[in-house]
Design a protein around this motif. Structure first.
Motif, mmCIF file in Angstrom:
data_model
loop_
_atom_site.group_PDB
_atom_site.id
_atom_site.type_symbol
_atom_site.label_atom_id
_atom_site.label_comp_id
_atom_site.label_asym_id
_atom_site.label_seq_id
_atom_site.Cartn_x
_atom_site.Cartn_y
_atom_site.Cartn_z
ATOM 1 N N ALA A 559 -5.073 1.711 2.982
ATOM 2 C CA ALA A 559 -4.906 0.260 3.112
ATOM 3 C C ALA A 559 -3.416 -0.033 3.081
ATOM 4 N N GLY A 560 -3.028 -1.143 3.699
ATOM 5 C CA GLY A 560 -1.622 -1.495 3.725
ATOM 6 C C GLY A 560 -1.410 -2.968 3.988
ATOM 7 N N SER A 565 8.922 -8.318 0.879
ATOM 8 C CA SER A 565 9.968 -7.368 0.525
ATOM 9 C C SER A 565 9.820 -6.020 1.190
ATOM 10 N N GLY A 566 8.811 -5.828 2.014
ATOM 11 C CA GLY A 566 8.672 -4.536 2.675
ATOM 12 C C GLY A 566 7.235 -4.239 3.005
ATOM 13 N N LEU A 567 6.790 -3.082 2.546
ATOM 14 C CA LEU A 567 5.475 -2.586 2.906
ATOM 15 C C LEU A 567 4.796 -2.065 1.652
ATOM 16 N N ILE A 568 3.520 -2.423 1.461
ATOM 17 C CA ILE A 568 2.707 -1.913 0.374
ATOM 18 C C ILE A 568 1.601 -1.073 0.984
ATOM 19 N N VAL A 569 1.441 0.153 0.516
ATOM 20 C CA VAL A 569 0.367 1.024 1.008
ATOM 21 C C VAL A 569 -0.361 1.619 -0.183
ATOM 22 N N ILE A 570 -1.621 1.972 0.033
ATOM 23 C CA ILE A 570 -2.451 2.599 -0.995
ATOM 24 C C ILE A 570 -2.984 3.902 -0.442
ATOM 25 N N THR A 571 -2.882 4.946 -1.258
ATOM 26 C CA THR A 571 -3.503 6.217 -0.921
ATOM 27 C C THR A 571 -4.611 6.479 -1.931
ATOM 28 N N ASP A 573 -7.038 9.537 -3.524
ATOM 29 C CA ASP A 573 -7.380 10.948 -3.674
ATOM 30 C C ASP A 573 -8.824 11.016 -4.152
ATOM 31 N N ARG A 574 -9.729 11.344 -3.223
ATOM 32 C CA ARG A 574 -11.153 11.346 -3.576
ATOM 33 C C ARG A 574 -11.487 12.454 -4.572
ATOM 34 N N GLY A 575 -10.679 13.521 -4.545
ATOM 35 C CA GLY A 575 -10.994 14.635 -5.423
ATOM 36 C C GLY A 575 -10.864 14.274 -6.892
ATOM 37 N N ILE A 576 -9.780 13.541 -7.233
ATOM 38 C CA ILE A 576 -9.573 13.182 -8.646
ATOM 39 C C ILE A 576 -9.847 11.705 -8.884
ATOM 40 N N GLN A 577 -10.399 11.030 -7.861
ATOM 41 C CA GLN A 577 -10.769 9.616 -7.972
ATOM 42 C C GLN A 577 -9.610 8.774 -8.502
ATOM 43 N N ARG A 578 -8.456 8.888 -7.849
ATOM 44 C CA ARG A 578 -7.284 8.115 -8.257
ATOM 45 C C ARG A 578 -6.631 7.509 -7.027
ATOM 46 N N ALA A 579 -6.328 6.234 -7.125
ATOM 47 C CA ALA A 579 -5.604 5.539 -6.056
ATOM 48 C C ALA A 579 -4.159 5.336 -6.501
ATOM 49 N N THR A 580 -3.234 5.526 -5.572
ATOM 50 C CA THR A 580 -1.808 5.385 -5.865
ATOM 51 C C THR A 580 -1.217 4.301 -4.979
ATOM 52 N N ILE A 581 -0.366 3.470 -5.580
ATOM 53 C CA ILE A 581 0.236 2.341 -4.872
ATOM 54 C C ILE A 581 1.696 2.672 -4.595
ATOM 55 N N PHE A 582 2.112 2.526 -3.341
ATOM 56 C CA PHE A 582 3.480 2.807 -2.939
ATOM 57 C C PHE A 582 4.079 1.574 -2.274
ATOM 58 N N ALA A 583 5.412 1.521 -2.303
ATOM 59 C CA ALA A 583 6.148 0.486 -1.569
ATOM 60 C C ALA A 583 7.176 1.179 -0.703
ATOM 61 N N GLY A 584 7.380 0.676 0.490
ATOM 62 C CA GLY A 584 8.382 1.230 1.397
ATOM 63 C C GLY A 584 9.332 0.142 1.848
ATOM 64 N N GLY A 585 10.613 0.491 1.992
ATOM 65 C CA GLY A 585 11.624 -0.502 2.345
ATOM 66 C C GLY A 585 11.802 -0.720 3.830
ATOM 67 N N LEU A 586 11.295 0.196 4.667
ATOM 68 C CA LEU A 586 11.401 0.053 6.125
ATOM 69 C C LEU A 586 12.845 -0.093 6.569
ATOM 70 N N GLY A 587 13.729 0.726 6.072
ATOM 71 C CA GLY A 587 15.105 0.531 6.507
ATOM 72 C C GLY A 587 16.044 1.607 6.063
ATOM 73 N N ALA A 588 15.745 2.870 6.249
ATOM 74 C CA ALA A 588 16.672 3.975 6.043
ATOM 75 C C ALA A 588 17.394 3.902 4.717
#
Length: 925
Positions: A559-560, A565-571, A573-588
């Motif tokens: 999901a994203g 302020s940028g980009l929020i994405v979620i990954t 992991d079905r194996g350990i049943q954990r979701a991780t939230i990341f942010a990206g700046g989209l700008g090197a």
């Protein structure tokens, strides 16, 4: 040295005194006698016995004193009433008179009275109290005595003091057996000789010391230079390895940490490298910032709220939860608690929690009543209570969705056979307690942020805004899409089917662009309608106008969302049943970003500390927005209505701006919370210009040139014919215009003239011939250190002398649009901003996914800000330590033992983020 009987003695004199009266004078006198006329090769000129300095520890004091008396040639008596009454002084005097001649006793009066009676040839005892009576009749004639009653302060007890020196000479002369003059001269000679020898010795020591220091300095410098060159080489190797890993698709965390170590290593020796800086920035472009994580369940559906700060998780029948971006629970509903409430009311309580609002304030449930009846309930989470019941009859599967304020409930009735065949959906309004939209052979997809639009498999629908109106379809899809996403601001939609990727403008219900379908899933569309987020593989940011990828994050998103302020994405992991939230700046590698709407224009940027000020035009108003990246907020400080287009100006130092008004000008500060100042004019200005420091405003109003000082004062002059440009010198002392002269043009163009006035002074205007040009020479930049100059086209005009200065004379001047600060300057080159230091050495090259329109530098050299053509404003760290801190804030995984051994020297025990080197055999992080 011998005594009266010719026997060798140890001391030249025995000093007898009262400790209570002369404890300061006695040591000063002893020291002076030691130093006076001292040969350079001896420690002291005389040896004077004084009990505190000459007696060692002895069980019997008097025998030691007697031994000292016997070893002395002279007896020095410091006479005072206290000494006269002292038992020890009396015993010392008595011993001396019994064993030595009175002629070897010298008396120094330090207190009381001492008088001699010539008639009696003895002391005048009625008037004398400084000596003891035992001296009565002991002297055949008046003895030598010295008056020291005045010598009490520290400054007086020095040989530099003339009177004290004379007294010491009086005492030292008989001890040396020489006259005072001879002794005084000898002291001067010995002092001079000692100084010469001391100087020679010091010079020799200095020479030896300098030689040793020079040799040590050279050795240390050679060692430091070797270490410095080794560090530079090591940093270059780390930067190259980071680039190689990134280009080959290796671990992003490893490339980030290697580049961070290269930057940190160079900063520790006061060096910078453009290559190391670039390696870290380009690694950061792919390094997402880990915000948090949370436990989830298999089959979860994730949805990121439009504010980018909440993640709703629909567990398909279990507890529905909302998490914050740092992973904390922000709200939700418990299936077990709702079931307990229903059971207490005697109602069927086989409960499925199917939907939750983005904030976690409300949830929607399904309870089974019979084989054909599904009862839908709307519940508040805090407090947990039922607020509405929505009956629904169906033999199919139901899917629920709530708008962010729980005003609307979307009920999709899927076909019993599965989800491939469209069913029907209805939108139920909580306030109206009725359906506002019903569709068959269609599935609900999403609500827009403002709850006005609904995305469905058969098109975009507008919900009724008043009770009497009905829903209407904004647009219909030409082909049934596989995926549909709405932008966070609800202005754009993106669809994906088997062959095409399309972007739609929902405000005008038109197709913006349709391109060949990209592999992967469609997850999000930006609020500007230009950027798309694809999962293909990794998180790919696609520019649909340029038809190219402009950013990639090394995560696999489910999901994203593009937020402010940028980009929020979620990954997940079905194996350990954990979701991780990341942010990206989209700008090197930018530290933060914010977006400008497509219908807004930024006229200027300025940086004050870590805040960015933006002068924004959004018809029919102008705004001064202040963006604070640390808190991810943007606030409007000044808002001005602009009913018609009027000119704008910004001072060359980027600190003040001027906005034309119908009857004046508004002047404000770009980088400080200072109230704007309104200056009245005879009418609306046709052109505006500010001096370099923003103190002087120039305005063209009809046929007048108006000059205003923001601190008070005004000046005006009638304009000549043909005026096309208006300017003010850097210091505001001159106002100038460029006018086109009458006459036919030639192949070289029209003839132009510069007319300048000395503002706030009664002096006639001066004219400068500018020659001919095909286009009107620009007059919008100040030049020259003193400010009394203007850049006109490519030439510089000295206004004080009314002459054109040769072009090379203005080589040090900078145009108004130049990007400069006290420590750095920058140049825009399409998609890159090159930052250089005061010596002209490049220190940063900032890559952008789109062409740069404007840039600004902070006065302290710590930050740069940029605006690109896609309306994205970014803040960049320029100081190496800040860049390393930024990298560490994104929490890259630490290097494992193998990476440490391969890339980093064994002497390094912590990485650039301060994390310790893993122990041998430790599990990977």
């Amino acid at each position: 040295m011998t005594g009266p009987s010719g026997v060798p003695v140890k001391y030249d004199a025995f000093l007898s005194y009262s400790h209570s009266a002369d404890d300061a004078l006695a040591p000063a006198l002893q020291s002076a006698l030691h130093r006076l006329a001292r040969p350079w090769n001896r420690l002291r000129a005389l040896r004077i016995f004084r009990d505190k300095t000459s007696l060692s520890a002895s069980p019997e004091l008097w025998p030691a004193i007697v031994a000292a008396l016997a070893d002395a040639r002279y007896f020095l008596l410091l006479a005072s009433p206290a000494a006269a009454s002292s038992r020890w002084v009396e015993k010392e005097v008595e011993w001396w008179l019994e064993h030595r001649s009175p002629q070897t006793m010298l008396i120094l009066v330090t207190g009381g009275q001492l008088a001699w009676d010539d008639a009696a040839n003895d002391f005048d005892w009625p008037r004398t109290d400084a000596i003891a009576p035992l001296l009565r009749g002991r002297f055949p004639s008046e003895p030598l005595w010295v008056d020291l009653r005045w010598a009490r302060t520290g400054e007086a007890l020095s040989l530099r003091h003339v009177q004290f020196r004379q007294a010491v000479l009086d005492v030292a002369a008989p001890l040396h057996g020489r006259s005072k003059d001879e002794l005084d001269g000898e002291d001067v000679r010995q002092f001079a000789r000692t100084r010469r020898l001391a100087r020679a010795a010091i010079a020799g020591l200095v020479a030896l010391t300098l030689s040793a220091v020079a040799a040590a300095w050279f050795a240390v410098r050679q060692r430091d230079e070797a270490l410095r060159q080794s560090s530079i080489a090591q940093a270059g190797r780390l930067a190259s390895q980071a680039d190689l890993l990134r280009e080959r698709g290796g671990p992003v965390d490893t490339s980030t940490m290697l580049a961070a170590e290269a930057v940190r290593l160079l900063d520790s020796i006061g060096e910078r490298s453009l290559e190391a800086d670039l390696a870290l920035r380009r690694s950061l472009a792919r390094q997402p910032h880990r915000l948090g994580d949370f436990v989830h369940y298999s089959g979860d559906q994730f949805a990121i709220a439009s504010d980018g700060r909440h993640i709703a998780v629909n567990p398909v029948g279990n507890d529905a939860s909302v998490y914050g971006t740092s992973g904390e629970v922000a709200g939700g509903c418990s299936r077990e608690q709702i079931g307990t409430r229903l059971e207490a009311q005697g109602r069927p309580h086989f409960v499925f929690v199917e939907a939750v609002t983005a904030s976690g304030s409300h949830c929607a449930i399904i309870t089974l009543g019979s084989a054909e009846t599904r009862q839908i309930g709307l519940w508040s989470a805090a407090p947990l209570e039922e607020i509405a019941v929505v009956p629904h009859r169906s033999d199919g599967n139901l899917r629920l969705a709530l708008s962010e304020d729980a005003e609307y409930l979307a009920i999709t009735d899927l076909a019993q056979a599965g989800g491939d065949t469209p069913g029907r959906f209805r939108i139920w309004s909580r306030s109206r307690r009725a359906d506002v939209l019903t569709q068959t052979a269609a599935d609900f997809v999403a609500f827009s942020r403002d709850k006005v639009l609904v995305a469905a498999s058969n098109g975009i629908w507008r919900l009724p805004v008043v009770e009497q109106s009905t829903a209407s379809r904004v647009l219909a899809w030409p082909r049934k899409p596989w995926q549909i996403v709405l932008s966070a601001n609800g202005r754009f939609a993106a669809t994906l089917d088997a062959s095409t990727l399309a972007v739609w403008d929902l405000t005008s219900a038109r197709l913006v662009r349709e391109i060949r379908s990209q592999p992967g899933s469609l997850l999000a569309v930006h609020g500007n309608g230009r950027l798309l987020l694809l999962a293909s593989p990794g998180a790919v940011v696609w520019d649909q106008e340029a038809d190219e990828a402009v950013g990639t994050l090394a995560v696999e998103p489910v999901a994203g969302l593009f937020d402010g302020s940028g980009l929020i994405v979620i990954t997940a992991d079905r194996g350990i049943q954990r979701a991780t939230i990341f942010a990206g700046g989209l700008g090197a590698g930018a530290t933060a970003r914010t977006s400008i709407d497509a219908d807004e224009t930024v006229h200027w940027l300025a940086i004050d500390g870590a805040e960015v000020s933006l002068l924004v035009e959004a018809a029919p108003e102008m705004r001064l927005d202040v963006w604070t990246p640390a808190t991810a907020t943007r606030a409007t400080r000044i808002r001005v209505d602009r009913p018609s287009p009027l000119p704008t100006a910004v001072s060359a130092d980027g600190r003040r701006f001027a906005l034309g008004r119908p009857n004046g000008v508004l002047i404000g500060a770009l980088s400080a919370a200072i109230p704007p100042l309104e200056l009245a004019l005879p009418g609306p200005p046709d052109a505006l210009v500010l001096s370099a420091d923003g103190e002087i405003l120039g305005a063209r109003v009809r046929d007048q040139l108006e000059i205003r000082n923001v601190r008070g004062g005004s000046w005006h002059a009638p304009l000549p014919a043909g005026v096309e440009r208006v300017g003010v010198s850097g210091d505001g002392r001159y106002a100038a215009v460029v006018r086109r002269l009458d006459g036919p043009p030639t192949r070289k163009g029209d003839a132009f003239e510069l007319v300048a006035w000395r503002t706030f002074a009664a002096s006639p205007p001066v004219s400068v011939d500018l020659g001919r040009d095909i286009t009107t020479p620009g007059l919008d930049c100040q030049a020259g250190v003193e400010g009394a100059a203007l850049r006109v086209g490519t030439a510089i005009v000295d206004l004080a002398k009314a002459v054109v200065v040769p072009a090379q004379a203005g080589a040090t001047s900078r145009p108004c649009e130049a990007i400069t600060s006290a420590t750095t300057s920058a140049t825009i080159d399409d998609r890159q901003l090159l930052v250089i230091d005061r010596l002209g050495v490049p220190i940063a090259r900032l890559d952008h996914p789109a062409a740069i329109q404007r840039a600004a530098l902070g006065s302290d050299g710590r930050y740069a800000a940029t605006l690109d053509e896609r309306g994205v404003v970014r803040l960049w760290a320029l100081v190496p330590r800040d860049l390393v801190t930024q990298a560490c804030a994104q929490a890259p995984s630490p290097l494992d033992e193998a990476a440490w051994a391969r890339y980093l020297p064994p002497t390094l025990v912590v990485d650039a983020c301060g994390r310790a080197r893993p122990a041998a055999g430790a599990p990977p992080p």
